[in-house]
Each structure stands twice: as structure tokens, then as C-alpha cells.
Design a protein around this motif. Structure first.
Motif, short mmCIF file in Angstrom:
data_model
loop_
_atom_site.label_atom_id
_atom_site.label_comp_id
_atom_site.label_asym_id
_atom_site.label_seq_id
_atom_site.Cartn_x
_atom_site.Cartn_y
_atom_site.Cartn_z
N THR A 53 0.84 -1.19 0.00
CA THR A 53 0.00 0.00 0.00
C THR A 53 0.88 1.24 0.00
OG1 THR A 53 -1.72 -1.16 1.23
CG2 THR A 53 -1.81 1.23 1.26
N VAL A 54 0.57 2.17 -0.89
CA VAL A 54 1.32 3.43 -1.00
C VAL A 54 0.33 4.57 -0.85
CG1 VAL A 54 2.62 4.92 -2.56
CG2 VAL A 54 3.11 2.46 -2.49
N GLU A 55 0.72 5.58 -0.04
CA GLU A 55 -0.11 6.78 0.08
C GLU A 55 0.68 7.98 -0.39
OE1 GLU A 55 -3.02 9.14 3.19
OE2 GLU A 55 -1.55 7.74 4.02
N VAL A 56 0.13 8.67 -1.37
CA VAL A 56 0.69 9.93 -1.87
C VAL A 56 0.05 11.04 -1.04
CG1 VAL A 56 0.92 11.44 -3.86
CG2 VAL A 56 0.93 8.96 -4.18
N GLY A 57 0.89 11.89 -0.47
CA GLY A 57 0.39 12.89 0.48
C GLY A 57 0.22 12.24 1.84
N CYS A 58 1.20 11.43 2.22
CA CYS A 58 1.08 10.62 3.45
C CYS A 58 1.23 11.42 4.73
CB CYS A 58 2.08 9.47 3.42
SG CYS A 58 3.81 9.97 3.61
N GLY A 116 -4.32 10.94 -0.48
CA GLY A 116 -4.96 11.49 0.71
C GLY A 116 -4.93 13.01 0.75
N PHE A 117 -6.02 13.61 0.34
CA PHE A 117 -6.16 15.08 0.35
C PHE A 117 -4.96 15.77 -0.28
CE2 PHE A 117 -9.54 14.84 3.62
CZ PHE A 117 -10.43 15.72 3.03
N CYS A 118 -4.58 15.36 -1.46
CA CYS A 118 -3.44 16.00 -2.10
C CYS A 118 -3.71 16.42 -3.55
CB CYS A 118 -2.21 15.10 -2.04
SG CYS A 118 -2.38 13.58 -2.97
N VAL A 145 -7.53 4.66 -4.40
CA VAL A 145 -8.39 5.28 -3.40
C VAL A 145 -8.07 6.77 -3.37
CG1 VAL A 145 -9.01 5.31 -0.96
CG2 VAL A 145 -8.36 3.15 -2.05
N ILE A 146 -9.12 7.58 -3.53
CA ILE A 146 -8.94 9.03 -3.53
C ILE A 146 -9.80 9.63 -2.43
CG2 ILE A 146 -9.20 11.17 -4.83
CD1 ILE A 146 -8.85 9.46 -7.40
N LEU A 147 -9.14 10.34 -1.52
CA LEU A 147 -9.84 11.07 -0.47
C LEU A 147 -9.63 12.55 -0.76
CD1 LEU A 147 -11.34 11.16 2.25
CD2 LEU A 147 -9.09 11.14 3.37
N ASP A 148 -10.72 13.26 -0.93
CA ASP A 148 -10.63 14.68 -1.22
C ASP A 148 -11.88 15.35 -0.70
OD1 ASP A 148 -9.66 17.12 -2.35
OD2 ASP A 148 -8.79 15.99 -4.00
N PHE A 149 -12.07 16.58 -1.02
CA PHE A 149 -13.22 17.32 -0.54
C PHE A 149 -14.51 16.84 -1.19
CE2 PHE A 149 -9.68 20.27 0.00
CZ PHE A 149 -9.83 20.57 1.34
N TRP A 150 -15.58 16.83 -0.43
CA TRP A 150 -16.91 16.56 -0.96
C TRP A 150 -17.67 17.87 -0.91
CZ3 TRP A 150 -19.70 13.43 -3.75
CH2 TRP A 150 -21.07 13.57 -3.74
N SER A 151 -18.18 18.28 -2.01
CA SER A 151 -18.93 19.52 -2.08
C SER A 151 -20.39 19.23 -2.35
CB SER A 151 -18.39 20.40 -3.20
OG SER A 151 -19.20 21.53 -3.36
N PRO A 152 -21.30 19.80 -1.56
CA PRO A 152 -22.72 19.60 -1.82
C PRO A 152 -23.19 20.35 -3.06
CG PRO A 152 -22.43 21.15 -0.03
CD PRO A 152 -21.05 20.62 -0.39
N ILE A 153 -22.33 21.20 -3.60
CA ILE A 153 -22.66 21.97 -4.80
C ILE A 153 -22.04 21.28 -6.01
CG2 ILE A 153 -22.42 24.19 -5.97
CD1 ILE A 153 -22.08 25.40 -3.11
#
Length: 155
Positions: A53-58, A116-118, A145-153
């Protein structure tokens, strides 16, 4: 100066200093609040060090350290902050200074690649190169796997 150069020139370290977790209580709270960790642990991947497992923006490697401890996975991280990389290494994470557009991993060598948020910080001109790098390092039947902002708009 583009985002990549800005982060490598010092903003990555400044971000790390503003956001670092400094003690075990904060680390425990961080793990409890991480929305991604329980989802990663539900992936249909076996326990043990056969999974890479590798995380960019660790950052300081908290998520990777938890995955290593809880799943036994072989973990590695990439971050533009030299201070974050040093902190991740202190948690026994194989971390390196770098950015998403040039991953220092062999072709088809990663089972789970986490951003991760990058990605929101990457220069738009680099996004196709970043996607190509992900494709290059991921094994067949692997997970992105991408974790980023979720926008309701939505536009």
C-alpha cells in the motif's frame, strides 16, 4: 512558481508544522476520526505483507502506520515535506520526499494506491501525468483510493 515547486520549496514543511499530530492522545483521536481507515480495512485484500500500500500525500504516516499495525500490510508513503517524511519514518513507514507526478515505485508493484487530500493541490497541467503514474504502478485487480473534498454543490 507552480504548486509542486512551492510545496517542495517549503510550503510542504509549513503545512506539516501547522497540522502535525504531536502526542499519542492526538494520534488515537486522529485514527478514530479518519473516515478512510475503516473503508481501507474493508477492501477485499488479505492481511499480511504480500499487500503493498502506497499513500501519496502521506503526511506523517499515521494512516499507513495504522494499516501496517492492523492489517500487516507493507506500506510506503510519498510527501513533499521533508519533515513529514522524517515523522513517517519514525513510525516505521518507508517514506520518501516526492510528488504524485513521479512515483518512485516499480511498474505493477502496488496493490492499493491512496491519494490522501493532495490532488486538489496539484497543478492541473500535471493531472494526466499523475493518472499515468498511478496506472503504471498499480497491479492488475488493485485499488485506487482518492480522499478529497466533498462539495454539496455540483456544477
Amino acid at each position: 512558481m507552480n504548486q509542486k515547486k512551492t510545496f517542495l520549496a517549503g510550503e510542504g514543511d509549513a503545512w506539516f508544522i501547522r497540522n502535525q499530530v504531536v502526542d499519542e492522545k492526538q494520534q488515537s483521536h486522529w485514527e478514530e476520526q479518519d473516515v478512510l481507515l475503516p473503508l481501507l480495512m474493508q477492501l477485499p485484500l488479505p492481511k499480511g505483507d504480500a499487500v503493498r500500500t502506497v499513500e501519496v500525500g502521506c503526511g506523517q504516516g499515521l494512516r499507513l502506520s495504522a494499516l501496517q499495525r492492523l492489517q500487516g500490510w507493507r506500506v510506503a508513503g510519498l510527501d513533499p515535506s521533508t519533515q513529514a517524511v522524517a515523522a513517517a519514518r519514525s513510525l516505521n513507514v518507508d517514506a520518501h520526499v516526492g510528488t504524485a507526478d513521479q512515483l518512485p515505485y516499480d511498474d505493477s508493484s502496488v496493490d492499493c494506491l491512496i491519494y490522501g487530500f493532495c490532488l486538489y493541490l496539484c497543478d492541473p497541467v500535471d493531472l494526466f501525468r499523475i493518472a499515468a503514474e498511478a496506472h503504471r504502478v498499480l497491479r492488475p485487480d488493485s485499488w485506487l483510493v482518492i480522499l478529497d473534498f466533498w462539495s454539496p454543490i455540483h456544477r
